[in-house]
Design an enzyme around this catalytic site. Structure first.
Site, short mmCIF file in Angstrom:
data_model
loop_
_atom_site.label_atom_id
_atom_site.label_comp_id
_atom_site.label_asym_id
_atom_site.label_seq_id
_atom_site.Cartn_x
_atom_site.Cartn_y
_atom_site.Cartn_z
N HIS A 165 0.81 -1.15 0.12
CA HIS A 165 0.04 0.00 -0.07
C HIS A 165 0.80 1.44 0.00
CE1 HIS A 165 -3.84 -2.05 0.46
NE2 HIS A 165 -3.30 -2.92 1.20
N ASP A 215 -0.54 -5.28 6.07
CA ASP A 215 -1.41 -6.11 5.25
C ASP A 215 -1.19 -6.17 3.88
OD1 ASP A 215 -2.40 -3.41 5.13
OD2 ASP A 215 -4.17 -4.13 4.37
N GLU A 216 -1.81 -7.20 3.11
CA GLU A 216 -1.98 -7.41 1.78
C GLU A 216 -0.59 -6.96 0.95
OE1 GLU A 216 -6.48 -6.52 0.72
OE2 GLU A 216 -5.47 -4.97 1.26
N VAL A 217 0.31 -7.71 1.32
CA VAL A 217 1.77 -7.33 0.53
C VAL A 217 1.68 -8.48 -0.73
CG1 VAL A 217 4.20 -7.44 0.56
CG2 VAL A 217 2.63 -6.63 2.69
#
Length: 536
Positions: free
Chosen positions: A269, A329-331
């Site tokens: 992100h 998160d969400e790498v």
């Protein structure tokens, strides 16, 4: 002028069956204990006074309470034009109604600090002839009591104000009752954020989680690294939050007893970060040559950690809260997998092909930086799921899954001894036709397999309003009154507030109150409000 009856203890819904007073039931979120009577007292703006008790540890000159007195006077008497009386305006005016004094007694100072983890928000409120007495341990509890008091005041069909005889003993069920705004996917003007803070205070939410930057844009104007917003914001002048803007948000929140939890999410992100900080992001490869695109933060460079230490040092100097949200998160590992330098580092470190170990390596370094800056960390559940070694005081936020899945995650994380925030059931940027607030209302944050000690590690939760389809045009009606369902679940006794059908008339009434206070809260169903929203 008043009809008298005995005080009685109320639980939601029971008063309606017994012919109780609807105005008291309209207090949202529902107090832990409330006793009310049909006995009512007429009120007039010209004979209504807030004052500090003589024995109060906090007196006139306390900006938190003095400004709250003025603010709540206007909320209680909106036709007064803001000419309210606070603790510093000790004067009465002639009126047909008897004088009414709200006496506030705070047991402990100080007044000039910030709300924090562990701030005591308990209060007691007694309304009797000619006066209301509000007692609390801290100014933060006094603010919650003033909000409840303001909701007890009603108008009859002729516009006359009154309040019923009432006793309240109240405290929050959970210490962390948050709301997340995403200001990266769509820039939210400062006034939209401030109005959200107002509505949070009306609902007794106490943590503003500011997801201030993300892939699409970097609107935070850094002193140390001005190019981050200069090259990473949608516009370097019109779509940024200056240091003055940030201070204004923090102060507006402080005066309402709201913490500001800043989130600077990494290593994923972060696409917008790379525009203003060369070499921060990982170059992606196509075969043996760079593709010209970039992935997450490059976790193998010393310069990465120098930059992050400097940025987080600035952030912790700007945001006073003892916590910082570090994301995690969400790498997307695909870019790391393509980069030859990353692969060589993985081999050197013995990580094999498990890129969760590389993320773990990065997050442990970032959490350690936060610890050195005397801040505790909040991270998304991914950090725990990847078996990363994190300090015990790190708070994990659960954002994934349906009830069965997040209940299992609650069990796992609390069994490991970590404190937990729950947001998975309260992603209210997701919308559906009908009364979807009911789903939020029936959430049971401690309904999972575990010991009582584990369940005490659930410190609260938060409503999340992600910004893919939300900007200032639809923020308020999408948030309110839907966020109020979670607010009551996090404040009130779960057993007493288990019925959505009994909550419905109270929430309908509260929604009308929000409209009168200028909050564009969408309707729950067919109906009307006495004071409809009159436009911006």
């Amino acid at each position: 002028m008043s009809s008298r009856c005995n005080l009685r203890f109320l639980i939601p819904g029971l008063a309606l069956l017994l012919g109780g007073v609807p105005s008291v039931l309209a207090v949202w979120p529902q107090p832990q204990q409330i006793r009310n009577s049909a006995e009512r007292y007429s009120l007039s703006a010209r004979a209504f006074l807030f004052k500090h008790a003589d024995v109060s540890a906090v007196r006139s000159g306390c900006d938190v309470l003095d400004q709250a007195f003025t603010r709540y006077f206007t909320l209680i008497f909106p036709e007064s034009g803001g000419g309210g009386t606070g603790g510093a305006h000790n004067r009465y005016f002639w009126t047909e109604a008897d004088p009414f004094t709200v006496e506030v007694n705070v047991a402990e100072g100080p007044c000039d600090g910030y709300p924090a983890e562990g701030s005591i928000e308990n209060y007691k409120l007694t309304v009797s002839p000619g006066q209301a007495v509000l007692t609390s341990v801290t100014v933060w509890g006094a603010l919650r009591g003033l909000e409840s008091l303001s909701q007890l005041v009603e108008q009859d069909d002729y516009g006359a104000y009154y309040i019923n005889k009432t006793e309240i003993e109240d405290f929050p069920r959970f210490q962390f009752r948050g709301l997340l705004l995403d200001t990266s996917r769509h820039y939210l003007p400062l006034q939209a954020i401030l109005k959200t803070l107002d509505a949070m205070a009306y609902s007794k939410l106490n943590v503003f989680h500011w997801h201030i930057v993300d892939d699409p844009s970097f609107p935070y104007q850094s002193r140390k690294y001005p190019d981050l917003s200069k090259k990473g914001a949608y516009h370097p002048f019109t779509h940024i939050y200056t240091q003055t803007d940030v201070r204004r948000v923090i102060e507006h929140a402080r005066l309402r007893g709201i913490r500001v939890l800043a989130e600077f999410d990494s290593p994923g992100h972060t696409q917008s970060w790379g525009n203003g900080q060369p070499s921060l992001l990982t170059p992606c490869y196509r075969g043996d040559v760079p593709s010209g695109t970039y992935g997450p933060v490059n976790p193998i460079l010393d310069s990465t950690y120098v930059f992050m230490a400097n940025l987080l040092k600035e952030v912790t100097s700007v945001f006073p809260d003892s916590y910082i949200h570090l994301g995690g998160d969400e790498v997307d590992f695909s870019c790391w997998k393509s980069n030859p330098d990353i692969k060589a580092f993985m081999k050197k470190m013995g990580f094999g092909s498990d890129f969760t170990k590389l993320e773990s390596f990065y997050m442990q370094n970032i959490v350690n930086i936060s610890t050195m800056l005397n801040r505790s960390s909040v991270v998304w559940q991914d950090v725990f799921d990847y078996h990363e070694i994190i300090p015990k005081d790190t708070v994990l936020e659960i954002w994934k899954g349906l009830p069965e899945e997040y209940q299992k995650e609650l069990s796992r994380i609390t069994k490991a001894g970590h404190r937990v925030l729950l947001s998975a059931p309260w992603y209210i940027n997701h919308i559906s036709y009908g009364q979807d607030w009911r789903n939020s209302y029936t959430v049971q944050p401690q309904n999972f397999s575990g010991t009582e000690e584990q369940k005490k590690l659930v410190i609260g939760g938060e409503v999340c309003m992600w910004g893919e389809y939300v900007d200032a045009t639809n923020l308020s009606p999408r948030l309110w009154p839907r966020a109020c369902a979670a607010a009551e679940r996090l404040w009130s006794d779960e057993v007493q507030t288990s019925s959505v059908d009994q909550a419905f008339p109270r929430l309908t009434d509260f929604r009308c109150r929000l409209l009168r206070r200028g909050i564009q809260a969408e309707p729950l169903y067919v109906g009307h409000c006495k004071n409809e929203y009159q436009g911006i």
